[in-house]
Design a protein around this motif. Structure first.
Motif, mmCIF file in Angstrom:
data_model
loop_
_atom_site.group_PDB
_atom_site.id
_atom_site.type_symbol
_atom_site.label_atom_id
_atom_site.label_comp_id
_atom_site.label_asym_id
_atom_site.label_seq_id
_atom_site.Cartn_x
_atom_site.Cartn_y
_atom_site.Cartn_z
ATOM 1 N N LEU A 60 0.799 -1.095 -0.107
ATOM 2 C CA LEU A 60 -0.016 0.076 -0.030
ATOM 3 C C LEU A 60 0.800 1.224 -0.028
ATOM 4 O O LEU A 60 0.267 2.571 -0.524
ATOM 5 N N GLY A 61 1.977 1.297 0.524
ATOM 6 C CA GLY A 61 3.068 2.387 0.501
ATOM 7 C C GLY A 61 2.580 3.179 1.771
ATOM 8 O O GLY A 61 1.798 2.926 2.481
ATOM 9 N N ALA A 62 3.851 3.722 2.088
ATOM 10 C CA ALA A 62 3.725 4.477 3.428
ATOM 11 C C ALA A 62 2.810 5.577 3.447
ATOM 12 O O ALA A 62 2.099 5.706 4.391
ATOM 13 N N ASP A 63 2.429 6.205 2.673
ATOM 14 C CA ASP A 63 1.467 7.250 2.618
ATOM 15 C C ASP A 63 0.118 6.630 2.995
ATOM 16 O O ASP A 63 -0.669 7.350 3.728
ATOM 17 N N LEU A 64 -0.495 5.631 2.141
ATOM 18 C CA LEU A 64 -1.630 4.983 2.577
ATOM 19 C C LEU A 64 -1.685 4.498 3.935
ATOM 20 O O LEU A 64 -2.631 4.373 4.639
ATOM 21 N N ILE A 65 -0.716 3.501 4.111
ATOM 22 C CA ILE A 65 -0.626 2.992 5.518
ATOM 23 C C ILE A 65 -0.829 3.966 6.615
ATOM 24 O O ILE A 65 -1.296 3.744 7.644
ATOM 25 N N ALA A 66 -0.132 5.176 6.569
ATOM 26 C CA ALA A 66 -0.368 6.275 7.551
ATOM 27 C C ALA A 66 -1.867 6.631 7.472
ATOM 28 O O ALA A 66 -2.070 7.229 8.514
ATOM 29 N N LYS A 67 -2.422 6.923 6.386
ATOM 30 C CA LYS A 67 -3.772 7.377 6.616
ATOM 31 C C LYS A 67 -4.974 6.312 6.669
ATOM 32 O O LYS A 67 -5.880 6.689 7.286
ATOM 33 N N LEU A 68 -4.479 5.060 6.803
ATOM 34 C CA LEU A 68 -5.799 4.000 6.990
ATOM 35 C C LEU A 68 -5.562 3.473 8.461
ATOM 36 O O LEU A 68 -4.528 3.195 8.773
ATOM 37 N N PRO A 69 -6.628 3.336 9.078
ATOM 38 C CA PRO A 69 -6.649 2.349 10.407
ATOM 39 C C PRO A 69 -6.302 1.025 10.130
ATOM 40 O O PRO A 69 -6.413 0.609 8.850
ATOM 41 N N TYR A 70 -5.877 0.472 10.989
ATOM 42 C CA TYR A 70 -5.254 -1.090 11.018
ATOM 43 C C TYR A 70 -6.186 -1.897 10.035
ATOM 44 O O TYR A 70 -5.672 -2.400 9.198
ATOM 45 N N TYR A 71 -7.417 -1.877 10.438
ATOM 46 C CA TYR A 71 -8.280 -3.227 9.680
ATOM 47 C C TYR A 71 -8.592 -2.497 8.184
ATOM 48 O O TYR A 71 -8.768 -3.428 7.451
ATOM 49 N N GLU A 72 -8.773 -1.173 8.007
ATOM 50 C CA GLU A 72 -8.841 -0.823 6.727
ATOM 51 C C GLU A 72 -7.676 -1.107 5.677
ATOM 52 O O GLU A 72 -7.656 -1.428 4.685
ATOM 53 N N ARG A 73 -6.461 -1.315 6.401
ATOM 54 C CA ARG A 73 -5.535 -1.556 5.556
ATOM 55 C C ARG A 73 -5.634 -3.078 5.080
ATOM 56 O O ARG A 73 -5.383 -3.516 4.152
ATOM 57 N N TRP A 74 -6.022 -3.666 6.068
ATOM 58 C CA TRP A 74 -6.209 -5.280 5.925
ATOM 59 C C TRP A 74 -7.388 -5.518 4.512
ATOM 60 O O TRP A 74 -7.022 -6.116 3.739
ATOM 61 N N ILE A 75 -8.301 -4.532 4.839
ATOM 62 C CA ILE A 75 -9.347 -4.870 3.889
ATOM 63 C C ILE A 75 -8.924 -4.395 2.162
ATOM 64 O O ILE A 75 -9.118 -5.035 1.562
ATOM 65 N N VAL A 76 -8.218 -3.274 2.178
ATOM 66 C CA VAL A 76 -7.743 -2.866 0.976
ATOM 67 C C VAL A 76 -6.802 -3.877 0.560
ATOM 68 O O VAL A 76 -6.637 -4.146 -0.744
ATOM 69 N N ALA A 77 -5.738 -4.391 1.496
ATOM 70 C CA ALA A 77 -4.739 -5.312 0.960
ATOM 71 C C ALA A 77 -5.523 -6.692 0.569
ATOM 72 O O ALA A 77 -5.093 -7.224 -0.648
ATOM 73 N N PHE A 78 -6.730 -7.099 1.245
ATOM 74 C CA PHE A 78 -7.347 -8.225 0.638
ATOM 75 C C PHE A 78 -7.834 -8.001 -0.535
ATOM 76 O O PHE A 78 -7.561 -8.994 -1.348
ATOM 77 N N ALA A 79 -8.576 -6.967 -0.800
ATOM 78 C CA ALA A 79 -9.371 -6.586 -2.228
ATOM 79 C C ALA A 79 -8.059 -6.758 -3.132
ATOM 80 O O ALA A 79 -8.204 -7.420 -4.280
ATOM 81 N N ASN A 80 -6.844 -6.065 -2.866
ATOM 82 C CA ASN A 80 -5.857 -6.117 -4.028
ATOM 83 C C ASN A 80 -5.480 -7.324 -4.442
ATOM 84 O O ASN A 80 -5.007 -7.617 -5.640
ATOM 85 N N ILE A 81 -5.228 -8.388 -3.367
ATOM 86 C CA ILE A 81 -4.625 -9.424 -3.578
ATOM 87 C C ILE A 81 -6.040 -10.390 -4.216
ATOM 88 O O ILE A 81 -5.114 -11.242 -5.206
ATOM 89 N N LEU A 82 -7.068 -10.484 -3.950
ATOM 90 C CA LEU A 82 -8.085 -11.007 -4.577
ATOM 91 C C LEU A 82 -8.125 -10.496 -6.166
ATOM 92 O O LEU A 82 -8.328 -11.379 -6.898
ATOM 93 N N PHE A 83 -8.164 -9.239 -6.518
ATOM 94 C CA PHE A 83 -7.989 -8.896 -7.516
ATOM 95 C C PHE A 83 -6.795 -9.356 -8.449
ATOM 96 O O PHE A 83 -7.065 -10.100 -9.700
ATOM 97 N N ALA A 84 -5.652 -9.283 -7.982
ATOM 98 C CA ALA A 84 -4.439 -9.957 -8.492
ATOM 99 C C ALA A 84 -4.593 -11.436 -8.757
ATOM 100 O O ALA A 84 -4.144 -11.857 -9.847
ATOM 101 N N LYS A 85 -5.144 -12.107 -8.030
ATOM 102 C CA LYS A 85 -5.331 -13.477 -8.154
ATOM 103 C C LYS A 85 -6.556 -13.879 -9.177
ATOM 104 O O LYS A 85 -6.707 -15.036 -9.505
ATOM 105 N N GLY A 86 -7.318 -12.992 -9.389
ATOM 106 C CA GLY A 86 -8.519 -13.094 -10.496
ATOM 107 C C GLY A 86 -9.692 -13.852 -9.802
ATOM 108 O O GLY A 86 -10.554 -14.347 -10.190
ATOM 109 N N LEU A 87 -9.632 -13.694 -8.460
ATOM 110 C CA LEU A 87 -10.734 -14.230 -7.489
ATOM 111 C C LEU A 87 -12.007 -13.456 -7.238
ATOM 112 O O LEU A 87 -13.081 -13.588 -6.975
ATOM 113 N N LEU A 88 -11.367 -12.045 -7.566
ATOM 114 C CA LEU A 88 -12.476 -10.835 -7.396
ATOM 115 C C LEU A 88 -12.406 -9.882 -8.382
ATOM 116 O O LEU A 88 -11.092 -9.613 -8.652
ATOM 117 N N THR A 89 -13.413 -9.149 -8.932
ATOM 118 C CA THR A 89 -13.134 -8.011 -9.854
ATOM 119 C C THR A 89 -13.567 -6.902 -9.051
ATOM 120 O O THR A 89 -14.560 -6.816 -8.101
#
Length: 107
Positions: A60-89
């Motif tokens: 996510l990078g330092a800027d986004l990590i600094a702006k997002l609360p802990y669990y919001e970081r997780w949610i964004v990371a999960f979405a990006n990973i699932l997009f990359a794996k083609g499991l979710l659009t």
């Protein structure tokens, strides 16, 4: 400073000047509990493991990590990973979010 940039990942703050840490216990919000449960299910089902989650948050990078609360970081990371794996659009995610928002508004 350059050495820190090269050797430290965005969420590696150990030893860095950051001011005092507010050490306050708080009850997790329902959505935070669901997020944690989702992480457990994704790991149990071998969809996203702990290492992938960590790398996803770091990506996510330092800027986004600094702006997002802990669990919001997780949610964004999960979405990006699932997009990359083609499991979710992004369209599927947006549709589900709209469905949940409408259901919540009706309650």
């Amino acid at each position: 400073m350059t050495a820190d940039f090269v050797s430290r990942l965005p969420n590696d703050l150990g030893g860095a000047e950051a001011g005092p840490v507010a050490r306050v216990d708080h009850e997790l919000a329902p959505w935070e509990k669901r997020c944690h449960a989702l992480a457990d299910v994704l790991d149990f089902k071998k969809i996203i493991n702990t290492e992938e989650k960590r790398k996803g948050v770091e990506a996510l990078g330092a800027d986004l990590i600094a702006k997002l609360p802990y669990y919001e970081r997780w949610i964004v990371a999960f979405a990006n990973i699932l997009f990359a794996k083609g499991l979710l659009t992004p369209t599927e995610l947006a549709g589900k979010m709209a469905e949940v928002e409408a259901r919540t508004a009706a309650e």
